[in-house]
Design an enzyme around this catalytic site. Structure first.
Site, PDB file in Angstrom:
ATOM      1  N   CYS A  15       0.620  -1.206  -0.144  1.00  0.00           N
ATOM      2  CA  CYS A  15       0.126   0.252  -0.412  1.00  0.00           C
ATOM      3  C   CYS A  15       0.691   0.838   0.171  1.00  0.00           C
ATOM      4  O   CYS A  15       2.352   1.289  -0.640  1.00  0.00           O
ATOM      5  CB  CYS A  15      -0.871  -0.054   1.068  1.00  0.00           C
ATOM      6  SG  CYS A  15      -0.405   0.019   2.550  1.00  0.00           S
ATOM      7  N   ASN A  18       2.541   1.170   4.104  1.00  0.00           N
ATOM      8  CA  ASN A  18       3.184   0.382   5.188  1.00  0.00           C
ATOM      9  C   ASN A  18       2.485   0.564   6.332  1.00  0.00           C
ATOM     10  O   ASN A  18       3.301   0.103   7.056  1.00  0.00           O
ATOM     11  CB  ASN A  18       3.816  -0.418   4.601  1.00  0.00           C
ATOM     12  CG  ASN A  18       4.710  -1.500   4.965  1.00  0.00           C
ATOM     13  OD1 ASN A  18       5.977  -1.766   5.718  1.00  0.00           O
ATOM     14  ND2 ASN A  18       3.626  -3.087   4.968  1.00  0.00           N
ATOM     15  N   CYS A  20      -1.789   0.421   7.296  1.00  0.00           N
ATOM     16  CA  CYS A  20      -3.122   0.440   7.603  1.00  0.00           C
ATOM     17  C   CYS A  20      -3.680  -0.700   6.511  1.00  0.00           C
ATOM     18  O   CYS A  20      -3.469  -2.224   7.255  1.00  0.00           O
ATOM     19  CB  CYS A  20      -3.848   1.812   7.309  1.00  0.00           C
ATOM     20  SG  CYS A  20      -3.677   3.129   7.737  1.00  0.00           S
ATOM     21  N   ASP A 130      -8.377   3.643   1.527  1.00  0.00           N
ATOM     22  CA  ASP A 130      -7.481   4.278   2.004  1.00  0.00           C
ATOM     23  C   ASP A 130      -7.915   4.672   3.318  1.00  0.00           C
ATOM     24  O   ASP A 130      -8.585   5.831   3.020  1.00  0.00           O
ATOM     25  CB  ASP A 130      -6.389   5.836   1.344  1.00  0.00           C
ATOM     26  CG  ASP A 130      -5.331   6.267   2.291  1.00  0.00           C
ATOM     27  OD1 ASP A 130      -5.547   4.928   3.517  1.00  0.00           O
ATOM     28  OD2 ASP A 130      -4.518   7.354   2.332  1.00  0.00           O
TER      29      ASP A 130
HETATM   30  P1  4NP Z   1      -1.594   2.572   3.847  1.00  0.00           P
HETATM   31  O1  4NP Z   1      -1.984   4.492   4.471  1.00  0.00           O
HETATM   32  O2  4NP Z   1      -1.133   2.729   2.597  1.00  0.00           O
HETATM   33  O3  4NP Z   1      -3.019   2.208   4.490  1.00  0.00           O
HETATM   34  O4  4NP Z   1      -0.414   2.848   5.255  1.00  0.00           O
HETATM   35  C1  4NP Z   1      -2.160   5.046   4.540  1.00  0.00           C
HETATM   36  C2  4NP Z   1      -1.029   5.799   5.465  1.00  0.00           C
HETATM   37  C3  4NP Z   1      -0.129   6.402   5.301  1.00  0.00           C
HETATM   38  C4  4NP Z   1      -0.818   7.886   4.963  1.00  0.00           C
HETATM   39  C5  4NP Z   1      -1.601   7.975   4.103  1.00  0.00           C
HETATM   40  C6  4NP Z   1      -1.847   5.826   3.228  1.00  0.00           C
HETATM   41  N1  4NP Z   1      -0.169   9.063   4.737  1.00  0.00           N
HETATM   42  O5  4NP Z   1      -0.532   9.895   3.901  1.00  0.00           O
HETATM   43  O6  4NP Z   1       0.852   9.578   5.495  1.00  0.00           O
END
Ligand code: 4NP
Length: 165
Positions: A15, A18, A20, A130
Site C-alpha cells: 500500500c 505500509n 494501515c 485508504d
Molecule cells: P496505508 O495508509 O497506505 O494503508 O498504510 C496510509 C498511511 C499513511 C498515509 C496515507 C495512507 N499518509 O499520507 O501518511
C-alpha cells in the site's frame, strides 16, 4: 524441486504507507493461509517512505486484534528491488500503488503484479480505499473488504499451488 502441495508461495502486499492496509492484508493472509493449509512466505511494504520504521496505525492494530490477528509486531518498510524476485505475487491494495510498483519493476522481475480485489469475482479493478484520514468505522469497513479479498486470493493460490508440476 519435487511435486506436491507444500512449496511455500511468496506473497507481498503493498500500500502507500505500509501502516494501515498492507499490514492488515498481511495479517489476515497469514491467518487464513494457516487455516487452509497454504504454506506461504508473506510480508508487506509501502511505496512511500514517510512512515519508514513506524509500527502500524493504532486503529489498524485494534481492528486486527478484535479479529484475533496480531499485526503490531512489525515496522514499515518500502518495497525494494529484491522483492520483485523474492515473491511470486506482489499484490497492491489500490490502483495508484499498482501503478507505482509497475513503474519501479526491474525489467527481469519474476513476481506477478496484481490488485487485491482482482481475486474477487465481480470486483476486479476495485481499490481498497485508504482509511488513514478516515474514522474507526472506516477501518472496520476496510478490514471487511481486505478479508474478502484475501479469502478469494488464498482460494486462488491454493488452486495455483496444487496445479504445480
Ligand atoms: P496505508 O495508509 O497506505 O494503508 O498504510 C496510509 C498511511 C499513511 C498515509 C496515507 C495512507 N499518509 O499520507 O501518511
Amino acid at each position: 524441486m519435487h511435486g506436491g502441495i507444500h512449496h511455500h508461495i511468496g506473497v507481498l502486499f503493498v500500500c502507500l504507507g505500509n501502516i494501515c492496509r498492507s499490514p492488515m492484508a498481511e495479517g489476515v493472509f497469514r491467518a487464513i493461509a494457516a487455516r487452509k493449509g497454504l504454506a506461504c512466505d508473506v510480508d508487506s511494504a509501502g511505496t512511500a517512505s514517510f512512515h519508514l520504521g513506524s509500527a502500524p496505525d493504532s486503529r489498524a492494530i485494534a481492528v486486527a486484534s478484535a479479529h484475533g490477528v496480531t499485526i503490531g509486531n512489525r515496522l514499515a518498510r518500502q518495497i525494494e528491488r529484491d522483492d520483485y524476485f523474492r515473491f511470486h505475487h506482489i499484490v497492491a491494495l489500490d490502483r495508484a500503488n499498482l501503478e507505482a510498483i509497475r513503474t519501479r519493476a526491474p525489467r527481469d522481475a519474476t513476481a506477478r503484479l496484481s490488485m487485491l480485489l482482482d481475486a474477487v469475482e465481480g470486483r476486479a479493478g476495485e481499490p481498497v480505499p485508504d482509511p488513514y484520514y478516515g474514522t474507526d468505522e472506516d477501518f472496520v469497513r476496510v478490514w471487511g473488504v481486505i478479508n474478502q479479498g484475501v479469502e478469494a486470493l488464498v482460494a486462488r493460490l491454493l488452486i495455483e499451488v496444487n496445479a504445480r508440476p
